[in-house]
Design an enzyme around this catalytic site. Sequence first.
Site, PDB file in Angstrom:
ATOM      1  N   ASP A  68       0.770  -1.336  -0.169  1.00 54.09           N
ATOM      2  CA  ASP A  68       0.076  -0.085   0.042  1.00 54.09           C
ATOM      3  C   ASP A  68       0.770   1.169  -0.190  1.00 54.09           C
ATOM      4  O   ASP A  68       1.867   1.165   0.430  1.00 54.09           O
ATOM      5  CB  ASP A  68      -0.953  -0.074   1.205  1.00 54.09           C
ATOM      6  CG  ASP A  68      -1.964   1.201   1.068  1.00 54.09           C
ATOM      7  OD1 ASP A  68      -2.697   1.141   0.045  1.00 54.09           O
ATOM      8  OD2 ASP A  68      -1.958   1.934   2.125  1.00 54.09           O
ATOM      9  N   ASP A 105     -13.518  15.476   9.233  1.00 52.44           N
ATOM     10  CA  ASP A 105     -12.708  14.569   8.640  1.00 52.44           C
ATOM     11  C   ASP A 105     -11.721  14.337   9.489  1.00 52.44           C
ATOM     12  O   ASP A 105     -10.616  15.083   9.780  1.00 52.44           O
ATOM     13  CB  ASP A 105     -12.104  15.204   7.356  1.00 52.44           C
ATOM     14  CG  ASP A 105     -11.233  13.978   6.485  1.00 52.44           C
ATOM     15  OD1 ASP A 105     -10.999  13.161   7.111  1.00 52.44           O
ATOM     16  OD2 ASP A 105     -10.909  14.289   5.323  1.00 52.44           O
ATOM     17  N   THR A 162     -15.784   6.613   1.859  1.00 53.51           N
ATOM     18  CA  THR A 162     -16.071   5.308   1.921  1.00 53.51           C
ATOM     19  C   THR A 162     -15.449   4.774   0.681  1.00 53.51           C
ATOM     20  O   THR A 162     -15.238   5.270  -0.423  1.00 53.51           O
ATOM     21  CB  THR A 162     -17.380   4.879   1.620  1.00 53.51           C
ATOM     22  OG1 THR A 162     -17.878   4.933   0.261  1.00 53.51           O
ATOM     23  CG2 THR A 162     -18.433   5.165   2.742  1.00 53.51           C
ATOM     24  N   ALA A 163     -14.818   3.527   0.404  1.00 52.40           N
ATOM     25  CA  ALA A 163     -14.082   2.920  -0.684  1.00 52.40           C
ATOM     26  C   ALA A 163     -14.791   2.795  -1.964  1.00 52.40           C
ATOM     27  O   ALA A 163     -14.518   3.011  -3.044  1.00 52.40           O
ATOM     28  CB  ALA A 163     -13.525   1.534  -0.375  1.00 52.40           C
ATOM     29  N   THR A 182     -17.499   5.241  -2.674  1.00 47.96           N
ATOM     30  CA  THR A 182     -18.076   6.491  -2.976  1.00 47.96           C
ATOM     31  C   THR A 182     -16.642   7.372  -3.300  1.00 47.96           C
ATOM     32  O   THR A 182     -16.605   8.091  -4.288  1.00 47.96           O
ATOM     33  CB  THR A 182     -18.834   7.269  -2.179  1.00 47.96           C
ATOM     34  OG1 THR A 182     -17.896   7.455  -1.057  1.00 47.96           O
ATOM     35  CG2 THR A 182     -20.244   6.513  -1.719  1.00 47.96           C
ATOM     36  N   ARG A 183     -15.487   7.229  -2.859  1.00 49.15           N
ATOM     37  CA  ARG A 183     -14.199   7.654  -3.152  1.00 49.15           C
ATOM     38  C   ARG A 183     -14.178   9.214  -2.703  1.00 49.15           C
ATOM     39  O   ARG A 183     -13.566  10.005  -3.314  1.00 49.15           O
ATOM     40  CB  ARG A 183     -13.713   7.316  -4.239  1.00 49.15           C
ATOM     41  CG  ARG A 183     -13.556   5.873  -4.495  1.00 49.15           C
ATOM     42  CD  ARG A 183     -12.977   5.314  -5.892  1.00 49.15           C
ATOM     43  NE  ARG A 183     -13.678   6.206  -6.985  1.00 49.15           N
ATOM     44  CZ  ARG A 183     -14.558   5.739  -7.412  1.00 49.15           C
ATOM     45  NH1 ARG A 183     -15.366   4.923  -7.094  1.00 49.15           N
ATOM     46  NH2 ARG A 183     -15.014   6.521  -8.674  1.00 49.15           N
ATOM     47  N   LYS A 204     -15.424  16.564  -1.585  1.00 46.67           N
ATOM     48  CA  LYS A 204     -14.230  16.698  -1.803  1.00 46.67           C
ATOM     49  C   LYS A 204     -13.681  15.130  -2.319  1.00 46.67           C
ATOM     50  O   LYS A 204     -14.207  14.240  -1.395  1.00 46.67           O
ATOM     51  CB  LYS A 204     -13.112  17.237  -0.657  1.00 46.67           C
ATOM     52  CG  LYS A 204     -13.136  16.583   0.377  1.00 46.67           C
ATOM     53  CD  LYS A 204     -12.258  17.391   1.341  1.00 46.67           C
ATOM     54  CE  LYS A 204     -12.402  16.822   2.892  1.00 46.67           C
ATOM     55  NZ  LYS A 204     -11.571  15.392   3.164  1.00 46.67           N
TER      56      LYS A 204
END
EC number: 7.2.2.6
Length: 721
Positions: free
Chosen positions: A340, A377, A407-408, A410-411, A425
Site C-alpha cells: 500500500d 474529516d 468510503t471505498a 464513493t471515494r 471533496k
Amino acid sequence: MSTTTSSVHSSSAGSSSAGSGIPRGTFSWVQLVTAAPGAFRKLDPRQQWRNPVMFIVWVGAVLTTALAIAEPFLGGPASSGGTAVPWSFTWAIAVWLWLTVLFANLAEAVAEGRGKAQAESLRKTRSTTTASRVTGHYDAVTDAGAERALLQAVSSAELRLGDVVVVSAGELIPGDGDIVWGIASVDESAITGESAPVIRESGGDRSAVTGGTRVLSDRIVVRITSRPGETFVDRMIALVEGAARQKTPNEIALSILLAALSIIFVTVALTLNPIASYAASPVSITVLIALLVCLIPTTIGALLSAIGIAGMDRLVQRNVLAMSGRAVEAAGDVTTLLLDKTGTITYGNRRASAFVPLAGIQPGELSRAAALASLADPTPEGASIVELAGAEGVEVTPSGGEVVPFTAQTRMSGLDLSDGTQLRKGAGSAITSWLEADGRPLPSSVIAEVEEHTEHISRSGGTPLVVAIKAPGVPPQILGIVHLKDIVKDGLADRFAELRSMGIRTVMITGDNPLTAAAIAKEAGVDDYLAEATPEDKLVLIRKEQDGGNLVAMTGDGTNDAPALAQADVGVAMNTGTSAAKEAGNMVDLDSDPTKLIDIVRIGKQLLITRGALTTFSIANDIAKYFAIIPAMFMGVFPGLAVLNIMGLHSPASAVLSAIIFNAIIIVLLVPLALRGVKYRALSASKTLNRNLLIYGVGGIIAPFVGIKLIDLVVSLIPGF
C-alpha cells in the site's frame, strides 16, 4: 495495469514499535543446560518415531546397549572385519549413540524452551476480570449516565461470542472485540511492548481491541468477537509454545526424502554382513550400526524441527505472529509483493499545500468550501486542509449538517448543510459522477481545466483533491482543487532494488490517479503500480498474479481488505485493524507497521536458506565419514583398502568411534546456526545455491576430515584403541 476507479482517501499507518511485550532472546549456551530436562523427556519412543532419521539412531542405541550388556556373557566383543576391538568399544559406541539422540532432542528443546518463555510472559496478560455485560441493546448504554440496571457484572471467562460489554477508564478489556461505540486511549504495552497509548474508536479500521489491554481514558462499548480459550492472546501462546505448529509442505517433503534415504542405507548396511561373511570376516553388529548412523543424514534430521521453530521465533521477536508455519515458508517463496502506498511507501502524512481555484472562482470561496467539507474529516489530510484555510485567513466553524464520511465505494467525503447545500471533496472521476448524477453534464471547458490542473499536480507527485458544491437554485459546479503533498520514505529505492535482485516484483497499490501513482512509483523504485484501486481491484490483481504462478504477499487492516488478505499466499493483517482483517490474514503485525512485510519476506527466505545450507552440510559430512568407517571395517581382510585411510587414523576401532563422536558433537555445534539462521544476503536463487555449495558443501566435506582426525588423536590415547 487497470485504472478503472479512483480513491484519494487514506489513513495514517501505524509506526513500528520500539519494543515488544514478547521477550527477544538470542541464543545462549546456557539455554542448552536449561533445556536438558526437556531433551531427556523426548527420549520417549512415542516422540522419537515422529522423526524417522533419529528414530533409527534411537533403535541403534537400544540395540548397541543391549549388546554391551550381553557381551560379557557371550565371551566378549566380536572382532570386526578381521580386526579385534577392545572390550569397551561397544559401550563407547552405545554412549555416543545415546548422546546423538540426546543432542538432537536438545536442539528442539532449546527452540521450544524459548517459545515457552515467551508464552509465560503472555500468560501474565491473560487474567480473569470482571466484565460489565450489556443485558439489552447497547444503544441504551452509550450515554455516560446510562442506567446500571442494563449492565450485568460477570467473569470475563463467561463471555460468549457476540456479547456486548462496557469498558471504562482504568478497566481491562475482558476479551477480543470490536468497538461499536466510543473512542478511547488504550494501553497495549502488554501485547506490543509499545509504552505509548494508542487510540481505538468505532466505525473505522482501528476499531479492534485485544483482551488484557487497559482503557486509559473515556468509555467504550465493545462487541466480543472470540470464544473463551480462542482469544488473540490464547492463539499467541499456542503458537509461540509450538503447540499449534504444523510441519510445512517443504519440511514434510524433506522429512520424506530423509526417511527414504534412511531406508536405503538400512538396506545397504544389512547386505554388508553377508558379503563380509562370504569373505570369512563378518562385521560386528555394533560396527554395522555405527556405519548406518554415519550414513544416514543425522545432522539435518536432528536440526530440521529446530530450524522451523526458530523461523517462527524470529518473526515473534519482530512482533509478528504467523498463524502457521506454512505462512513463514510461503514468505520465503514470495515472488510478488503488494504494498500500500500510504504509510508503507510514503510517510502517510499528506498535507494540503495549495488551493487551486478554477477560472471565475474566488480563492476564498474554494478554501472555505474545502474547509467546511473537512471539518469532520478525522484524517491528517482533512485537518491540514482546515489549517491551510486558516493560514489564508479563512476561519470556519461547525454549523450543523450531516457529515458524509469517506468510503471505498464513493471515494469522496463531505458535508450536507441544513440549508440543502452539499459539499464534496474527492477523486476527480468520483466528483464528476456525483455532479452529473442528475443527468446534466458539466461543461467541457470545466472538465478540461480540471484535467489540466490535476495532471500538473499528479506529474509533480502530488495528489489532487477536487472540491465541488451543489446548492439550491445554483447549477452544480467544481470550485477547484486541493494540492496534497506526500513524501516517499528514505532508502526504499535501495530496498526495492534488493528485492528485485532476489526475483521479487514489487507492486504499489494506491487510490491515487494514474499520474500521481506513476510519479510516486518512479520515485520509490517499485516495478509496477495499481492506481485508483478498490478492494475488488486488489482481489482481481492477486488472483491474476497467482494464475501466473506467482506467490503473493500483501498487507491490510480494514474489513474491505479481508478478501484480498485471505486470497494472498502471505496476508499480513495489522493489529490495529478490524477483527475481520486479522481473521483473514495468516500473519498479524503487532506493531501495525506495513513496511514490515519486507522484513517478513527476508525472514522467510532466511528460513529456507538455513534449511538448505544445513542439508547440504549434512550430506557433505557423510562423504568424509565414509572414508573413516569403510576402510576401518575391512582393512583387516582387504589390506588394499588402507589406501582409503587418507586421514591416517590410529586403528579401526578408533576410526569408527571417532566418526560416531564427531557425528554427535557436530549437532551441538550447529544448534546456534539452526536457531539464529544463516546470514541472509540478497542474491538470486542460482547465486545462493552456488554460495551454499561452496561454503556448506565444501566446508561440510573438510570439517569431518579435520574433526575426526583430532578426535582420533584423543581416542588413540585410550588403552585398547
